[in-house]
Design an enzyme around this catalytic site. Structure first.
Site, PDB file in Angstrom:
ATOM      1  N   LYS A  18       4.443 -34.237  14.982  1.00 11.86           N
ATOM      2  CA  LYS A  18       3.448 -32.909  14.871  1.00 11.86           C
ATOM      3  C   LYS A  18       2.385 -33.534  14.081  1.00 11.86           C
ATOM      4  O   LYS A  18       1.140 -33.495  14.660  1.00 11.86           O
ATOM      5  CB  LYS A  18       4.367 -31.917  13.939  1.00 11.86           C
ATOM      6  CG  LYS A  18       2.970 -30.784  13.750  1.00 11.86           C
ATOM      7  CD  LYS A  18       3.569 -29.771  12.794  1.00 11.86           C
ATOM      8  CE  LYS A  18       2.700 -28.648  12.183  1.00 11.86           C
ATOM      9  NZ  LYS A  18       1.826 -27.881  13.273  1.00 11.86           N
ATOM     10  N   LYS A 116       7.689 -20.459  29.716  1.00 10.44           N
ATOM     11  CA  LYS A 116       8.688 -20.773  28.811  1.00 10.44           C
ATOM     12  C   LYS A 116       9.771 -21.411  29.707  1.00 10.44           C
ATOM     13  O   LYS A 116      10.199 -21.272  30.891  1.00 10.44           O
ATOM     14  CB  LYS A 116       9.350 -19.322  28.301  1.00 10.44           C
ATOM     15  CG  LYS A 116       8.382 -18.422  27.377  1.00 10.44           C
ATOM     16  CD  LYS A 116       8.585 -19.167  26.164  1.00 10.44           C
ATOM     17  CE  LYS A 116       7.698 -18.255  25.159  1.00 10.44           C
ATOM     18  NZ  LYS A 116       8.344 -17.103  24.778  1.00 10.44           N
ATOM     19  N   ILE A 445      -5.679 -10.200  19.237  1.00 15.41           N
ATOM     20  CA  ILE A 445      -4.098  -9.922  19.214  1.00 15.41           C
ATOM     21  C   ILE A 445      -3.358  -9.517  17.977  1.00 15.41           C
ATOM     22  O   ILE A 445      -2.353  -9.112  17.631  1.00 15.41           O
ATOM     23  CB  ILE A 445      -3.553 -11.136  20.200  1.00 15.41           C
ATOM     24  CG1 ILE A 445      -4.010 -11.273  21.442  1.00 15.41           C
ATOM     25  CG2 ILE A 445      -1.993 -10.573  20.107  1.00 15.41           C
ATOM     26  CD1 ILE A 445      -4.092  -9.908  22.237  1.00 15.41           C
ATOM     27  N   GLU A 498      -3.724 -11.319   8.984  1.00 18.12           N
ATOM     28  CA  GLU A 498      -2.360 -11.735   8.687  1.00 18.12           C
ATOM     29  C   GLU A 498      -2.477 -13.281   7.611  1.00 18.12           C
ATOM     30  O   GLU A 498      -1.598 -13.898   7.919  1.00 18.12           O
ATOM     31  CB  GLU A 498      -1.576 -11.838   9.876  1.00 18.12           C
ATOM     32  CG  GLU A 498      -1.622 -10.970  10.816  1.00 18.12           C
ATOM     33  CD  GLU A 498      -0.795 -10.901  12.196  1.00 18.12           C
ATOM     34  OE1 GLU A 498       0.013 -12.074  11.974  1.00 18.12           O
ATOM     35  OE2 GLU A 498      -1.139 -10.369  13.060  1.00 18.12           O
ATOM     36  N   GLU A 619      11.626 -13.576  27.884  1.00 16.59           N
ATOM     37  CA  GLU A 619      12.348 -14.801  27.573  1.00 16.59           C
ATOM     38  C   GLU A 619      13.664 -14.662  27.413  1.00 16.59           C
ATOM     39  O   GLU A 619      14.551 -15.441  27.785  1.00 16.59           O
ATOM     40  CB  GLU A 619      11.543 -15.308  26.200  1.00 16.59           C
ATOM     41  CG  GLU A 619      12.545 -16.516  25.861  1.00 16.59           C
ATOM     42  CD  GLU A 619      11.975 -16.886  24.144  1.00 16.59           C
ATOM     43  OE1 GLU A 619      12.971 -16.741  23.547  1.00 16.59           O
ATOM     44  OE2 GLU A 619      10.721 -16.766  24.038  1.00 16.59           O
ATOM     45  N   HIS A 708      -4.459 -21.365  23.413  1.00 12.43           N
ATOM     46  CA  HIS A 708      -3.765 -22.250  23.270  1.00 12.43           C
ATOM     47  C   HIS A 708      -4.640 -23.703  23.513  1.00 12.43           C
ATOM     48  O   HIS A 708      -3.948 -24.842  23.612  1.00 12.43           O
ATOM     49  CB  HIS A 708      -2.630 -22.369  23.852  1.00 12.43           C
ATOM     50  CG  HIS A 708      -1.791 -21.318  23.434  1.00 12.43           C
ATOM     51  ND1 HIS A 708      -1.568 -20.126  23.955  1.00 12.43           N
ATOM     52  CD2 HIS A 708      -0.693 -21.155  22.460  1.00 12.43           C
ATOM     53  CE1 HIS A 708      -0.722 -19.256  23.216  1.00 12.43           C
ATOM     54  NE2 HIS A 708      -0.201 -20.172  22.304  1.00 12.43           N
TER      55      HIS A 708
END
Length: 768
Positions: A18, A116, A445, A498, A619, A708
């Site tokens: 990562k 997914k 969102i 958030e 999912e 994304h």
């Protein structure tokens, strides 16, 4: 008996992959440094597996982004829109452009679709196929990595996604053909790959065929049979391991048993009864080795040696030891790296930790099971068996696991708990009157960018370098700045951003009882995106409000409605490591009641719009259709239990992303959320078709841009998508929003994209 591992985590013990990826993307390291980081991870993984005594060590389970995208690169299946990048840039930059999109140096191309991987929280990049698709051997990654391991003295088992599963998981981008019709065109390239692997010295080839866990049609099974018969004919000396996981072979078992393969892998964690089905089948001759997937690759609990040995012994009695392998149920891609790195007893109590096993510990379990199943088990293995038995007795009786009031509350649930006061048409009139929103209302969102500064303040608080008050004051400033930004650009329904939250599941788990947390229990979700699933070890319940304080603070700063943001019970369940000592639906109902309490407290605090995210509903759907109804019944019930306690005037939103909705659209409607927001931009609103054909009655927010990807879509692009949606849906039911939360994005691109989005909505209001 041989031990067989299907795959190992590729992110590194400390998320080295990562970190290297993100440094490469921001220009901090060059391509050679990124490639070197991958080399180091692979060597460490191979050495770790070798030292643990694994016989069949996988290669080509490493990827810089996604194994399906690797196959796309291998077979040269590059969509036309990347032709200029393919011509001008490196293969690695082309690869990342396909995964993430590319908006730089005069290029502007969208990413490929992402969805997914079966019923996991891992995402793969969906292959795109044209009618006359041409394939060629574009990448020799699998051969290079096999030789790389060989140079270290390690003979590996290359792992390949079968051509059948690869095509099956893709999408046709033109009409007039089925993607499986391309199998004949793909096979010469696949054969070329196998030929090179065989020439390099490969003995075993693991062919991943997880589509065998699905309900295939006869025509599809015939194509599968033709594929394996042709492989056996062309490569009689290669030992093919047919590898299915995540469920039984089901009605595909007859086909699988007749395939000319060296070994057949069974996921006995998900489907232990299939062993009996095979051993009792007249079609099973005993020629195929059985690879028994008894060590769980999807969860973090210790293996119950007695239960595993019972299955192993049954197979041994029938076949003999030389025809039985002991294996992981699936790749360890879905489990964290090393439990030995967990030393924080406050978040992960020692008693809970001893019930767990991460990937490195699971390697040890495979080795111990192999020793215990031998004719003369070692003394060390016998001691491990005794310890294992005592551990499971202790866990079963632990007071940490059980909470009587929660069990009582779940037992007293009735239908009334999962019903709103009135139907949607009545609620909608009340909500439109009270909220007074324009047509094409705009919102996001939920989350806004979690900058390095936000993350550093959270880390400083954990290290006690700042006080709670200093941290809270910082979060207040970030929240107010975000509220003001949203007001300034003209968003209609605001969110608080958030900033106090680390993860949409972990944050709630930290405030609920029955959860524990790892410090380094990371698993890959996609690319550089890693998640650290909470661990549900006991009965789940809420003692105090979790989100009311910060949501109320944000609402106090503005006269516009601020959404309360919650994660739904099914998603908390799916994205956690869940206890395995009671049915999943029981745990989900416990979570639903805790979320219901939070919803009621938000409403009491004056919050008029509450979003309960359920991106994992689809999912969690079982892979085989015969099990769908029972799952969907309790999944929908849990959402409704969580959301149905409010008044008609309180608007309940939910959010879903990266899912195919066609098969479950009735169940989504049964959830009865007032507004659903969905990811649709990568598919260019294609996912809306299910809602349109079904005549979905409630309000919908189809995402108008892909969060994304780092590219910023212009107004024209968003307008085209929104107009397409407006042709399909009543405009009174249409919302305008991004595809998903903005947590992973940077502020500059976020601001540009949202300004464009709001301007498009305002333009649409004038035109409509």
């Amino acid at each position: 008996m041989k031990t067989n591992l299907l795959g190992f985590p590729r992110i590194g013990a400390n998320r080295e992959l990562k970190k290297s990826l993100e440094k490469y993307w921001n220009g901090s390291i060059n391509v050679q440094e990124l490639i070197q980081a991958g080399t180091i991870i692979r060597e460490e993984n191979w050495r770790t597996m070798q030292l643990s005594g694994i016989d069949l060590i996988p290669s080509n389970d490493f990827s810089f982004y996604d194994q399906v995208l690797d196959a796309t690169m291998t077979y040269g299946c590059i969509p036309e829109r990347y032709s200029e990048i393919k011509k001008d840039k490196s293969d690695l930059d082309l690869y990342f452009a396909m995964a993430r999109g590319f908006q730089k140096d005069g290029y502007d191309v969208t990413a490929m679709e992402m969805t997914k991987w079966f019923d996991t929280n891992y995402h793969y990049i969906v292959p795109e196929f044209k009618k006359n698709q041409q394939f060629h051997l574009n990448s020799t990654k699998v051969i290079t990595e096999y030789k790389e391991a060989l140079s270290l003295g390690i003979r590996t088992k290359p792992v390949l996604i079968s051509p059948f599963t690869y095509l099956y998981l893709g999408k046709e981008k033109e009409e007039g053909f089925h993607r499986l019709d391309l199998l004949e065109s793909l096979l010469p390239v696949f054969y070329e790959l196998l030929e090179q692997l065989y020439s390099a010295g490969a003995e075993y080839i693991q062919l991943d065929e997880p589509c065998l866990a699905l309900n295939l049609k006869d025509k599809e099974r015939n194509k599968l049979s033709d594929l394996y018969n042709s492989i056996a004919l062309k490569f009689p000396h290669l030992k093919i391991i047919l590898t299915n996981y995540f469920d039984c072979y089901g009605d595909n078992l007859e086909t699988a048993l007749q395939l000319p393969v060296h070994a057949l892998h069974l996921d006995l964690v998900r489907c232990p009864l299939q062993l009996d089905d095979i051993l009792e089948s007249t079609l099973y001759t005993g020629e195929q080795i059985l690879s028994l997937g008894v060590v769980d690759g999807r969860n973090i609990w210790r293996n119950n040696f007695d239960a595993s040995l019972k299955l192993i012994d049954k197979a041994q009695q029938y076949l003999g030891k030389d025809k039985v392998w002991i294996a992981s149920s699936c790749s360890f891609l879905h489990t964290p790296y090393d439990l030995a790195q967990e030393n924080n007893e406050e978040s992960l109590p020692k008693i809970v930790k001893q019930w767990m096993a991460f990937s490195k510990q699971k390697l040890r379990e495979l080795a111990v099971l192999s020793q215990l199943a031998s004719d003369i088990p070692t003394e060390e293995a016998a001691i491990e068996l005794v310890k294992n038995r005592l551990l499971f007795i202790e866990k079963k009786n632990s007071e940490l696991v059980h909470h009587a009031p929660t069990k009582q509350r779940v037992g007293s649930l009735t239908d009334a708990w999962s019903k709103r006061n009135n139907n949607f048409s009545i609620r909608q009139k009340k909500q439109k009157q009270d909220l007074n929103l324009p047509i094409f209302p705009t919102t996001t969102i939920g989350s806004f960018p979690q900058t390095q500064e936000v993350r550093s303040w959270r880390s400083r608080l954990k290290r006690n370098e700042i006080t709670q008050k200093e941290y809270d004051d910082f979060i207040k400033r970030e929240t107010e700045n975000t509220i003001r930004f949203q007001e300034d650009i003209g968003l209609d329904v605001l969110v608080h951003g958030e900033f106090e939250r680390n993860d949409m599941v972990e944050y709630f788990g930290e405030r609920l009882k029955g959860f524990a947390f790892s410090a380094k229990g990371w698993v890959q979700s996609y690319g550089s995106r890693c998640v650290k699933p909470p661990i549900i070890y006991g009965d789940v319940h809420r003692e105090v409000p979790m989100t009311v304080e910060w949501t109320s603070y944000a609402q106090s700063l503005t006269n516009q409605p601020v959404k309360g943001m919650l994660t739904g019970p099914v998603t908390i369940l799916q994205w956690s490591f869940v206890r395995d000592d009671q049915p999943r639906y029981t745990t989900c109902k416990q979570i639903a009641l805790a979320i219901r309490d939070e919803v009621m407290d938000l409403e009491k605090a004056g919050i008029k719009i509450i979003q309960i995210d359920e991106p994992a509903i689809r999912e969690g759907l079982p892979l085989r259709q015969e099990y769908w109804n029972s799952y969907l019944d309790w999944a929908v019930e849990c959402f409704r239990v969580a959301s149905s306690g409010v008044e008609d005037s309180t608007q309940i939103h939910t959010h879903m992303c990266y899912s195919e909705f066609n098969d479950i659209i009735q169940n989504i409607a049964d959830m009865d959320a007032d507004v659903i927001t969905i990811e649709t931009s990568r598919s260019e609103m294609e996912l809306l078709d299910a809602f349109v054909q079904f005549k979905y009655p409630n309000e919908i927010g189809p995402g108008v841009y892909d969060i994304h990807s780092s590219r910023v879509p212009d107004m024209k692009e968003m307008e085209q998508l929104l107009k397409k949606a407006a042709k399909l849906l009543p405009i009174d039911n249409l919302w305008v929003n991004p595809d998903c939360g903005l947590k992973t994005r940077d502020w500059p691109e976020t601001k540009l994209a949202l300004v464009n989005m709001v301007q498009v909505a305002k333009k649409m209001r004038v035109e409509y």
